[in-house]
Structures are given as C-alpha cells and as structure tokens.
Design a protein around this motif. Structure first.
Motif, PDB file in Angstrom:
ATOM      1  N   UNK A   1       0.717  -1.212   0.069  1.00  0.00           N
ATOM      2  CA  UNK A   1      -0.141   0.049  -0.040  1.00  0.00           C
ATOM      3  C   UNK A   1       0.841   1.287   0.007  1.00  0.00           C
ATOM      4  N   UNK A   2       0.375   2.222  -0.603  1.00  0.00           N
ATOM      5  CA  UNK A   2       1.009   3.594  -0.443  1.00  0.00           C
ATOM      6  C   UNK A   2       1.193   3.949   0.939  1.00  0.00           C
ATOM      7  N   UNK A   3       2.471   4.419   1.377  1.00  0.00           N
ATOM      8  CA  UNK A   3       2.676   4.573   2.893  1.00  0.00           C
ATOM      9  C   UNK A   3       3.541   5.472   3.228  1.00  0.00           C
ATOM     10  N   UNK A   4       3.568   6.264   4.383  1.00  0.00           N
ATOM     11  CA  UNK A   4       4.527   6.895   5.165  1.00  0.00           C
ATOM     12  C   UNK A   4       4.597   5.945   6.363  1.00  0.00           C
ATOM     13  N   UNK A   5       6.067   5.675   6.679  1.00  0.00           N
ATOM     14  CA  UNK A   5       6.129   4.899   7.930  1.00  0.00           C
ATOM     15  C   UNK A   5       7.444   5.737   8.525  1.00  0.00           C
ATOM     16  N   UNK A   6       7.109   6.215   9.776  1.00  0.00           N
ATOM     17  CA  UNK A   6       8.063   6.905  10.642  1.00  0.00           C
ATOM     18  C   UNK A   6       8.712   6.019  11.688  1.00  0.00           C
ATOM     19  N   UNK A   7      10.080   6.172  11.905  1.00  0.00           N
ATOM     20  CA  UNK A   7      10.687   5.485  13.238  1.00  0.00           C
ATOM     21  C   UNK A   7      11.430   6.581  14.211  1.00  0.00           C
ATOM     22  N   UNK A   8      11.893   6.057  14.973  1.00  0.00           N
ATOM     23  CA  UNK A   8      12.768   6.987  16.013  1.00  0.00           C
ATOM     24  C   UNK A   8      13.412   8.043  15.309  1.00  0.00           C
ATOM     25  N   UNK A   9      13.466   9.126  15.843  1.00  0.00           N
ATOM     26  CA  UNK A   9      14.127  10.120  15.841  1.00  0.00           C
ATOM     27  C   UNK A   9      14.308  11.132  16.887  1.00  0.00           C
ATOM     28  N   UNK A  10      15.511  11.830  17.062  1.00  0.00           N
ATOM     29  CA  UNK A  10      15.736  12.642  18.026  1.00  0.00           C
ATOM     30  C   UNK A  10      15.928  14.141  17.769  1.00  0.00           C
ATOM     31  N   UNK A  11      16.134  15.166  18.470  1.00  0.00           N
ATOM     32  CA  UNK A  11      16.348  16.343  18.263  1.00  0.00           C
ATOM     33  C   UNK A  11      17.718  16.933  19.019  1.00  0.00           C
ATOM     34  N   UNK A  12      18.301  17.717  18.297  1.00  0.00           N
ATOM     35  CA  UNK A  12      19.730  17.866  18.798  1.00  0.00           C
ATOM     36  C   UNK A  12      19.867  19.491  18.949  1.00  0.00           C
ATOM     37  N   UNK A  13      20.857  20.159  19.794  1.00  0.00           N
ATOM     38  CA  UNK A  13      20.881  21.371  19.915  1.00  0.00           C
ATOM     39  C   UNK A  13      22.425  21.813  19.858  1.00  0.00           C
ATOM     40  N   UNK A  14      22.827  22.785  18.975  1.00  0.00           N
ATOM     41  CA  UNK A  14      24.165  23.197  18.517  1.00  0.00           C
ATOM     42  C   UNK A  14      24.329  24.569  19.347  1.00  0.00           C
ATOM     43  N   UNK A  15      25.370  24.521  20.375  1.00  0.00           N
ATOM     44  CA  UNK A  15      25.618  25.487  20.975  1.00  0.00           C
ATOM     45  C   UNK A  15      27.167  26.065  20.772  1.00  0.00           C
TER      46      UNK A  15
END
Length: 343
Positions: free
Chosen positions: A172-186
């Motif tokens: 089937x047409x699909x969008x499958x999402x898995x684990x992601x995280x966000x980062x900060x640059x200082x």
C-alpha cells in the motif's frame, strides 16, 4: 457525503476557537477537569500541565487564517475519498492529530488506530468536531483493533515497529516513521533567554517527544554550569513520581557503569555519541569547527528530527521552538498533505 473545503476549514477553525476558550478558563470547567484527570489516569506522563500545553498550542494553530495559509500552496480539488489508515503514536499528547488533520483536510476518510498510551484525547476532539459539523461523522472512524479495508497508511512507531510496518504495509502507499531525536548546537555565547528556551526544548513532555532535545553539540571547553543554571526552573519535575523514578534509575545505571557525568539533583549530562538519551538526561559531543559539525549532522540526518540553535547551519530553528511546530512542520520532513493529495 461531500464536505467542501471551506466547510472543512471553518469547522476546524471553530474547534480551535472552542478549545482556546476552554483551556484558558481559570478555573477550568469542572467537566473538563474531570476529563483531564481521566487522561492522566490512563497515562501518568500526560499530566494536566502537559496536556494543557498541547491543547493550547493546537488551539493557536487551529485558526481559520492559519489553516488557509497552510493549505494555500496546495491544489485541493474534490477528489474521490480514499480511506487512510493512521497508526498513531502515543509518546506525547495529541501526537497523531496532525496526521488526522492532514487526512481530513485533503478530503480523504480517516481510519485511525489509537495508541493505548493516548486513547482519550483524539476522540474528545473528534466528538467536538462532529458536533460542530455533523458531516465529519462519515469521514472519521476510530479503531481500537487493527485497521482494515484501507487504501494508504501513515504509521508511526519505534525502529522495531517501523520495520514491521514497512513489511506489513509494503503493498500500500505509505509513510512509515521511526525513532528520531532532536539536537541542539551551542556556541558558548548563548544568552540566558536562549538557554531558558533550550531548557524547554529538553524538558517539555518530559523529553519523550521526537522534537525533544536529547543531544547537545558544544565547543571544546564549554561551561556546563550555564546549562544547569538555565534548567533549574524545571526542578519541579522531580515531584512527578514517574520522572523521579526514571532519574533515580538512570543515575544508578550511570554510576554502576562507572560513567563520567555531571548532574544537579534532577538532571544529568553525559558525553556520549548516541542520539537518544534516557529520561532526565542529555548526551553531548564536542566539536572543533562548524564545517566538521555540519558534515556530521548531515551524515546523521535520518536520526534527527530538528536542529536547535543560533547558528548558520541549514534548517536550524531557534531555541525554545522545538516543541512549537507549525502546521507546515511535517514529521521527518515528509510532506504528508502532498502525499495524500497525490493518491
């Protein structure tokens, strides 16, 4: 029954107006307080404060002008409705609402499988939406069991479940999402206000969201006391039993593993190459020059939801904004509405 675009926009805009009125009352209506208590009883992470934050953010987005601006770049014709199965996550309150909104605004029918971690919030909003515009009843189906008889799929889960989804929905047409995280640059030159914003990016929803900052990239010799000073306003999280238990457990793991880490009694900072840090902690890496950092982030982009910081790096968002996505801020950078309109 067909539901014209202007009616779709108007009904969601009215829902936003109703939400805005409810969530800003002081005190909150007794019936609504009881509902929030029921939500928290199902999921201890969904405290009244966190759920109200999510509802208030959505009330701001669900305004007629905002909806029109979001939809303006797309050609939305009267298509033949298809049934779109949405497998919703439940890590933070209302995390599946954007997918549901996209499906319904595109003109398709929604068949949504709720997460057991968030079984009440979306049905509450759908019921209010149908009360505003009864025609939506023909477009919304909430499933407690497995989805069936669908034409396309949008599914969100862990890396393991994403592999299962990719196999199960391969035809089937699909969008499958898995684990992601966000980062900060200082850079080390951040203002107190910017670091206070970073604290919100780390601690909102207890760090459980994919837009929660779990990793810092800092210059060599960075003064972490600045971080600890900025996060002190979040010390109240230790009064929440689930957060306290996670802090105690993860601290014990760090100690027994003889890891080097910094901590202030409710939050830990540890040098680590991993992107995903445990609750009550962030990981960090140092960098020596911006070009090398940009290359590193590029190679890891499939693991990153968003990059926070006041830098010249591409697609960086401001401190304090990671938990405030707009309607056009699609998860994983995949344009959900464009996908739906091309089915």
């Amino acid at each position: 029954m067909e539901l014209e675009l202007h009616k779709r926009i108007a009904s969601w805009g009215q829902l936003g107006a109703e939400l805005n009125q409810i969530v800003h009352q002081d005190p909150l209506p007794a019936e609504f307080e009881a509902f929030l208590s029921a939500v928290e009883s199902k999921n201890g992470w969904f405290t009244e404060q966190q759920v109200l934050h999510a509802l208030r953010a959505w009330a701001e987005e669900l305004q007629v002008d905002s909806l029109k601006a979001w939809l303006a770049p797309y050609t939305i014709n009267n298509l033949t409705p298809k049934t779109i199965a949405v497998i919703a996550a439940g890590n933070i309150p209302l995390v599946g609402l954007h997918d549901a909104l996209s499906v319904l605004m595109s003109g398709h029918k929604l068949q949504i499988k709720l997460s057991s971690s968030d079984p009440l919030l979306l049905p509450y909003l759908f019921d209010r939406l149908i009360a505003i515009e009864p025609a939506w009843a023909d477009f919304i189906e909430v499933r407690k069991d497995a989805v069936s008889d669908y034409d396309a799929v949008i599914a969100t889960g862990s890396d393991n479940t994403a592999r299962y989804f990719s196999h199960y929905f391969k035809d089937k047409p699909h969008i499958i999402r898995k684990n992601r995280n966000s980062v900060a640059v200082l850079s080390g030159d951040e203002s107190e206000a910017e670091l206070s914003g970073l604290a919100n990016d780390i601690f909102r929803y207890y760090g459980l969201g994919c837009r929660s900052v779990s990793k810092l990239f800092v210059p060599e010799g960075f003064d972490f006391d600045k971080i600890f000073k900025a996060v002190y306003e979040w010390k109240h999280l230790l009064a929440h039993k689930k957060y306290e238990n996670n802090y105690d457990y993860n601290k014990a793991v760090f100690l027994m593993s003889q890891f080097d880490f910094l901590e202030n009694g409710f939050f830990m900072i540890k040098e680590d190459s991993s992107m995903a840090s445990p609750i009550a902690s962030v990981f960090y890496e140092t960098y020596s020059n911006a070009a090398e950092l940009a290359e590193k982030l590029s190679t890891q982009k499939e693991q990153i939801q968003c990059v926070v910081g006041n830098t010249n790096l591409q697609d960086t968002i401001a401190f304090g904004q990671s938990q405030q996505p707009g309607l056009s801020d699609y998860a994983d950078g995949v344009d959900t509405l464009d996908f739906l309109l091309k089915l």
